[in-house]
Design a protein around this motif. Structure first.
Motif, PDB file in Angstrom:
ATOM      1  N   TRP A  68      -5.355  23.128  -3.207  1.00 55.44           N
ATOM      2  CA  TRP A  68      -6.334  22.083  -2.896  1.00 55.44           C
ATOM      3  C   TRP A  68      -7.616  22.676  -2.298  1.00 55.44           C
ATOM      4  O   TRP A  68      -8.656  22.018  -2.316  1.00 55.44           O
ATOM      5  CB  TRP A  68      -5.731  21.070  -1.925  1.00 55.44           C
ATOM      6  N   GLU A  69      -7.570  23.900  -1.795  1.00 58.57           N
ATOM      7  CA  GLU A  69      -8.775  24.510  -1.257  1.00 58.57           C
ATOM      8  C   GLU A  69      -9.779  24.829  -2.361  1.00 58.57           C
ATOM      9  O   GLU A  69     -10.952  25.078  -2.071  1.00 58.57           O
ATOM     10  CB  GLU A  69      -8.412  25.778  -0.486  1.00 58.57           C
ATOM     11  N   MET A  70      -9.340  24.815  -3.619  1.00 59.76           N
ATOM     12  CA  MET A  70     -10.269  25.049  -4.728  1.00 59.76           C
ATOM     13  C   MET A  70     -11.248  23.892  -4.892  1.00 59.76           C
ATOM     14  O   MET A  70     -12.296  24.053  -5.529  1.00 59.76           O
ATOM     15  CB  MET A  70      -9.489  25.267  -6.026  1.00 59.76           C
ATOM     16  N   PHE A  71     -10.937  22.724  -4.323  1.00 54.17           N
ATOM     17  CA  PHE A  71     -11.882  21.601  -4.365  1.00 54.17           C
ATOM     18  C   PHE A  71     -13.026  21.794  -3.377  1.00 54.17           C
ATOM     19  O   PHE A  71     -14.007  21.053  -3.434  1.00 54.17           O
ATOM     20  CB  PHE A  71     -11.155  20.292  -4.053  1.00 54.17           C
ATOM     21  N   GLN A  72     -12.859  22.736  -2.443  1.00 51.88           N
ATOM     22  CA  GLN A  72     -13.882  23.037  -1.439  1.00 51.88           C
ATOM     23  C   GLN A  72     -14.302  21.776  -0.679  1.00 51.88           C
ATOM     24  O   GLN A  72     -15.495  21.480  -0.533  1.00 51.88           O
ATOM     25  CB  GLN A  72     -15.095  23.714  -2.090  1.00 51.88           C
ATOM     26  N   ASP A  73     -13.312  21.054  -0.193  1.00 53.23           N
ATOM     27  CA  ASP A  73     -13.547  19.825   0.558  1.00 53.23           C
ATOM     28  C   ASP A  73     -12.734  19.894   1.854  1.00 53.23           C
ATOM     29  O   ASP A  73     -11.513  19.718   1.830  1.00 53.23           O
ATOM     30  CB  ASP A  73     -13.131  18.606  -0.275  1.00 53.23           C
ATOM     31  N   PRO A  74     -13.377  20.167   2.993  1.00 54.37           N
ATOM     32  CA  PRO A  74     -12.629  20.283   4.260  1.00 54.37           C
ATOM     33  C   PRO A  74     -11.845  19.026   4.623  1.00 54.37           C
ATOM     34  O   PRO A  74     -10.767  19.114   5.223  1.00 54.37           O
ATOM     35  CB  PRO A  74     -13.729  20.564   5.295  1.00 54.37           C
ATOM     36  N   ALA A  75     -12.368  17.856   4.262  1.00 56.24           N
ATOM     37  CA  ALA A  75     -11.648  16.619   4.578  1.00 56.24           C
ATOM     38  C   ALA A  75     -10.321  16.563   3.828  1.00 56.24           C
ATOM     39  O   ALA A  75      -9.289  16.164   4.388  1.00 56.24           O
ATOM     40  CB  ALA A  75     -12.508  15.405   4.234  1.00 56.24           C
ATOM     41  N   LEU A  76     -10.324  16.962   2.572  1.00 60.14           N
ATOM     42  CA  LEU A  76      -9.087  16.978   1.794  1.00 60.14           C
ATOM     43  C   LEU A  76      -8.105  17.986   2.374  1.00 60.14           C
ATOM     44  O   LEU A  76      -6.893  17.707   2.465  1.00 60.14           O
ATOM     45  CB  LEU A  76      -9.402  17.322   0.336  1.00 60.14           C
ATOM     46  N   ASP A  77      -8.599  19.154   2.786  1.00 59.58           N
ATOM     47  CA  ASP A  77      -7.724  20.152   3.400  1.00 59.58           C
ATOM     48  C   ASP A  77      -7.029  19.578   4.632  1.00 59.58           C
ATOM     49  O   ASP A  77      -5.819  19.770   4.830  1.00 59.58           O
ATOM     50  CB  ASP A  77      -8.526  21.395   3.796  1.00 59.58           C
ATOM     51  N   ARG A  78      -7.786  18.890   5.460  1.00 56.73           N
ATOM     52  CA  ARG A  78      -7.208  18.327   6.689  1.00 56.73           C
ATOM     53  C   ARG A  78      -6.219  17.214   6.380  1.00 56.73           C
ATOM     54  O   ARG A  78      -5.170  17.108   7.023  1.00 56.73           O
ATOM     55  CB  ARG A  78      -8.326  17.809   7.598  1.00 56.73           C
ATOM     56  N   LEU A  79      -6.522  16.372   5.403  1.00 58.81           N
ATOM     57  CA  LEU A  79      -5.616  15.277   5.061  1.00 58.81           C
ATOM     58  C   LEU A  79      -4.266  15.802   4.560  1.00 58.81           C
ATOM     59  O   LEU A  79      -3.206  15.274   4.922  1.00 58.81           O
ATOM     60  CB  LEU A  79      -6.267  14.379   4.008  1.00 58.81           C
ATOM     61  N   ILE A  80      -4.293  16.840   3.759  1.00 69.08           N
ATOM     62  CA  ILE A  80      -3.035  17.404   3.263  1.00 69.08           C
ATOM     63  C   ILE A  80      -2.260  18.058   4.403  1.00 69.08           C
ATOM     64  O   ILE A  80      -1.023  17.953   4.479  1.00 69.08           O
ATOM     65  CB  ILE A  80      -3.309  18.399   2.121  1.00 69.08           C
ATOM     66  N   LYS A  81      -2.970  18.695   5.310  1.00 70.82           N
ATOM     67  CA  LYS A  81      -2.293  19.279   6.475  1.00 70.82           C
ATOM     68  C   LYS A  81      -1.633  18.183   7.312  1.00 70.82           C
ATOM     69  O   LYS A  81      -0.491  18.337   7.780  1.00 70.82           O
ATOM     70  CB  LYS A  81      -3.303  20.059   7.314  1.00 70.82           C
ATOM     71  N   ASP A  82      -2.324  17.066   7.503  1.00 72.01           N
ATOM     72  CA  ASP A  82      -1.739  15.939   8.235  1.00 72.01           C
ATOM     73  C   ASP A  82      -0.513  15.393   7.511  1.00 72.01           C
ATOM     74  O   ASP A  82       0.495  15.063   8.144  1.00 72.01           O
ATOM     75  CB  ASP A  82      -2.776  14.824   8.405  1.00 72.01           C
ATOM     76  N   ALA A  83      -0.609  15.282   6.195  1.00 69.10           N
ATOM     77  CA  ALA A  83       0.517  14.753   5.426  1.00 69.10           C
ATOM     78  C   ALA A  83       1.729  15.675   5.541  1.00 69.10           C
ATOM     79  O   ALA A  83       2.870  15.206   5.677  1.00 69.10           O
ATOM     80  CB  ALA A  83       0.117  14.581   3.961  1.00 69.10           C
ATOM     81  N   PHE A  84       1.511  16.987   5.495  1.00 65.49           N
ATOM     82  CA  PHE A  84       2.622  17.921   5.646  1.00 65.49           C
ATOM     83  C   PHE A  84       3.299  17.766   7.000  1.00 65.49           C
ATOM     84  O   PHE A  84       4.501  18.008   7.138  1.00 65.49           O
ATOM     85  CB  PHE A  84       2.123  19.356   5.483  1.00 65.49           C
ATOM     86  N   ALA A  85       2.538  17.378   8.010  1.00 68.53           N
ATOM     87  CA  ALA A  85       3.104  17.255   9.357  1.00 68.53           C
ATOM     88  C   ALA A  85       3.759  15.905   9.603  1.00 68.53           C
ATOM     89  O   ALA A  85       4.800  15.830  10.268  1.00 68.53           O
ATOM     90  CB  ALA A  85       2.012  17.491  10.400  1.00 68.53           C
ATOM     91  N   TYR A  86       3.186  14.817   9.067  1.00 71.84           N
ATOM     92  CA  TYR A  86       3.606  13.484   9.483  1.00 71.84           C
ATOM     93  C   TYR A  86       4.209  12.617   8.383  1.00 71.84           C
ATOM     94  O   TYR A  86       4.736  11.544   8.680  1.00 71.84           O
ATOM     95  CB  TYR A  86       2.409  12.726  10.083  1.00 71.84           C
ATOM     96  N   ASN A  87       4.126  13.022   7.137  1.00 73.79           N
ATOM     97  CA  ASN A  87       4.609  12.161   6.057  1.00 73.79           C
ATOM     98  C   ASN A  87       6.107  11.901   6.194  1.00 73.79           C
ATOM     99  O   ASN A  87       6.893  12.829   6.431  1.00 73.79           O
ATOM    100  CB  ASN A  87       4.302  12.800   4.706  1.00 73.79           C
ATOM    101  N   THR A  88       6.513  10.663   6.013  1.00 75.21           N
ATOM    102  CA  THR A  88       7.919  10.309   6.225  1.00 75.21           C
ATOM    103  C   THR A  88       8.830  10.858   5.142  1.00 75.21           C
ATOM    104  O   THR A  88       9.975  11.229   5.426  1.00 75.21           O
ATOM    105  CB  THR A  88       8.060   8.775   6.305  1.00 75.21           C
ATOM    106  N   ASP A  89       8.359  10.933   3.898  1.00 73.48           N
ATOM    107  CA  ASP A  89       9.200  11.495   2.843  1.00 73.48           C
ATOM    108  C   ASP A  89       9.507  12.969   3.114  1.00 73.48           C
ATOM    109  O   ASP A  89      10.631  13.439   2.887  1.00 73.48           O
ATOM    110  CB  ASP A  89       8.504  11.358   1.486  1.00 73.48           C
ATOM    111  N   ILE A  90       8.514  13.691   3.608  1.00 73.70           N
ATOM    112  CA  ILE A  90       8.735  15.099   3.949  1.00 73.70           C
ATOM    113  C   ILE A  90       9.696  15.217   5.118  1.00 73.70           C
ATOM    114  O   ILE A  90      10.584  16.087   5.141  1.00 73.70           O
ATOM    115  CB  ILE A  90       7.394  15.785   4.257  1.00 73.70           C
ATOM    116  N   ARG A  91       9.570  14.327   6.084  1.00 69.23           N
ATOM    117  CA  ARG A  91      10.484  14.376   7.238  1.00 69.23           C
ATOM    118  C   ARG A  91      11.909  14.026   6.822  1.00 69.23           C
ATOM    119  O   ARG A  91      12.880  14.582   7.354  1.00 69.23           O
ATOM    120  CB  ARG A  91       9.983  13.438   8.328  1.00 69.23           C
ATOM    121  N   VAL A  92      12.061  13.107   5.868  1.00 70.56           N
ATOM    122  CA  VAL A  92      13.405  12.805   5.350  1.00 70.56           C
ATOM    123  C   VAL A  92      14.005  14.036   4.677  1.00 70.56           C
ATOM    124  O   VAL A  92      15.171  14.387   4.895  1.00 70.56           O
ATOM    125  CB  VAL A  92      13.342  11.616   4.368  1.00 70.56           C
ATOM    126  N   ALA A  93      13.203  14.701   3.837  1.00 69.97           N
ATOM    127  CA  ALA A  93      13.692  15.904   3.162  1.00 69.97           C
ATOM    128  C   ALA A  93      14.032  16.999   4.162  1.00 69.97           C
ATOM    129  O   ALA A  93      15.009  17.743   3.979  1.00 69.97           O
ATOM    130  CB  ALA A  93      12.642  16.402   2.164  1.00 69.97           C
TER     131      ALA A  93
END
Length: 512
Positions: free
Chosen positions: A57-82
């Motif tokens: 996702w860093e190939m999009f060169q969008d810091p907001a997208l980078d941060r959103l994916i980092k947040d999702a990796f930390a807080y997403n419920t599907d990831i926490r279930v897995a």
């Protein structure tokens, strides 16, 4: 000499313990053409055979997208279930590994006991109640003990169980990696769509503004006696058609923002500020490295999970086969017991037992054979599932490559069409203002310009979606995932929390 005989007696058991029944697992062979370069990737200049970057996702060169994916990796419920399922599988592996250790049970107890005099025989030298003696006897009894048992893994039941649990744990790890890929792709796609709908809404507003200028012109011409009411009405139709597109596009934009909030662990009231402000679709403008089939199959977590599941269920054939043979357990116990606590520990209070326990379901082994057939059937199904998963991975990647190439070609053509339509509309306006062209030609040229602009904005969004779909099919992004956040109350210092009954869910901060 006695000790030597015991040693020689144990050697055959140790030799048998080194041999586990059931098939030894061998990874399935992948045919050579599945490892070759991709068919769709050989003719495109926007693709390269280099390995896919870890954080694609860093190939999009969008810091907001980078941060959103980092947040999702930390807080997403599907990831926490897995992640919870992975911890569960690792716990089961630890339980299976404990089968190599002896089972030990220390115990201690105290009891106050009473024995009736009539239950004591005269041979004990104790008088009964009939001849004037006591009617019962009360006394204390203190006891301590230690039991131990150890299963000799003569036919590999324990080792095959560990092998199966290890395969399950590795499959659960792959499932967690797959969840990360899926969530990263969903976040990137929702973010790109939110930006894309905002861009399309801006195009619709600009179209309405330009059509409004034309409407004002036709109204002035009508007032001056040079135009017609029909011209004014036709201009008004175009203005309202452009205005009508804005609410729907804005609704779709908000829907994607709400999806982003859920994906990153936020409630709908906690929309991300950077995503709200985005008005331009992020796109990768360089060649995308895709590698080849071999790197794809090694990287895709679903392929890895299918292979590890096959390994685990192959080991379970050995577990089922071991039930055909005797189970040998060495058991022993030591006890200390006395009516006075001070006597516990003396030689007279000590007792022990030791010996092997052999159990066998022979000659009725119908159940064991049925379970072997069941395990073999499951392994056959797992092999087919692995092969199907591998083919699906190759298919999805080729499809994504084909659609990405088509999206790029379409976007380039629509870009040229939008530029030509814009020039034509400008020339028509100049000719109309100078009286060299009629209003109908101006109207048609502006309609063409509006249509071309809207199609280009929609195509820009389609390119971003195709890029995200390609990255998802390539299966990267899980390698350097950050730790998963603790969802306990107060786990995230300084962040707001949302109350849900008796528990608190931490909410990550939104961007500015």
């Amino acid at each position: 000499m006695k000790r030597l005989r015991v040693t020689f007696a144990v050697l055959p058991a140790l030799a048998l313990a080194a041999c586990a029944v059931g098939p030894n697992y061998k990874p399935p062979v992948v045919q050579a053409d599945a490892k070759a370069p991709f068919v769709e990737g050989q003719a495109s200049t926007m693709l390269s055979g280099q390995p896919l970057p870890v954080n694609w996702w860093e190939m999009f060169q969008d810091p907001a997208l980078d941060r959103l994916i980092k947040d999702a990796f930390a807080y997403n419920t599907d990831i926490r279930v897995a992640a919870g399922n992975l911890r569960k599988a690792r716990g089961a592996l630890s339980e299976a590994q404990a089968g190599r250790l002896p089972t030990t049970t220390p115990s201690a107890g105290y009891s106050r006991e009473r024995v009736g005099a009539d239950s004591v025989t005269a041979g004990n030298g104790i008088a009964t109640g009939a001849d004037g003696g006591p009617s019962h006897y009360d006394f204390n009894y203190y006891q301590a003990g230690f039991d131990a048992s150890y299963e000799l893994d003569l036919f590999g039941r324990v080792s095959r169980s560990i092998e199966a649990s290890r395969g399950d744990a590795m499959a659960a790890q792959a499932a967690l990696d797959g969840a990360r890929i899926s969530i990263a792709a969903q976040v990137a796609q929702s973010y790109a769509d939110a930006c894309g709908y905002a861009a399309q809404a801006d195009v619709a507003r600009e179209t309405a503004r330009l059509q409004g200028d034309t409407l004002k012109l036709t109204q002035r011409l009508l007032d001056a006696g040079r135009g017609t009411r029909r011209d004014v009405d036709q201009s008004a139709v175009l203005v309202e058609q452009a205005n009508a597109q804005v609410p729907q596009l804005e609704a779709e934009r908000r829907a994607q923002l709400y999806a982003l909030a859920a994906l990153t662990g936020r409630t709908p009231s906690e929309l991300d500020g950077d995503a709200v402000a985005c008005r331009m679709v992020p796109k990768v403008r360089t060649a995308i490295p895709v590698g080849d089939g071999a790197t794809l199959l090694a990287r895709r977590p679903d392929v890895r999970a299918a292979e590890r599941t096959l390994a685990a269920d192959t080991a379970r054939i050995g577990v089922a086969t071991a039930a055909l043979f005797p189970s040998v357990t060495l058991a022993g116990s030591a006890t200390l017991g006395a009516p006075h606590i001070g006597d516990v520990g003396k030689s007279a209070s000590f007792g022990y037992s030791f010996g092997p326990l052999i159990s066998w379901t022979f000659p009725n082994i119908a159940v064991a054979k049925a379970r072997i057939r069941e395990s073999k059937g499951q392994a056959d199904a797992d092999l087919a599932s692995f092969q199907g998963t591998m083919l699906t991975a190759l298919k999805e990647t080729e499809q994504a490559l084909a659609r990405y190439a088509a999206a790029l070609d379409q976007n380039a053509a629509l870009g040229r069409a939008a530029a030509a339509a814009d020039d034509a509309a400008k020339l028509s306006r100049i000719r109309f203002d100078s009286g060299r062209d009629n209003f109908l030609n101006l109207l048609v040229s502006e309609q063409d310009r509006d249509t071309a602009r809207a199609a280009l904005a929609q195509s820009d969004q389609g390119v971003a979606d195709a890029q995200v779909s390609l990255f998802k099919a390539l299966g990267g992004g899980w390698e350097n995932a950050p730790p998963i956040a603790n969802a306990a109350p107060g786990a995230i210092s300084g962040n707001p929390s949302i109350q849900h009954g008796n528990f608190t869910t931490p909410v990550p901060k939104s961007g500015n």
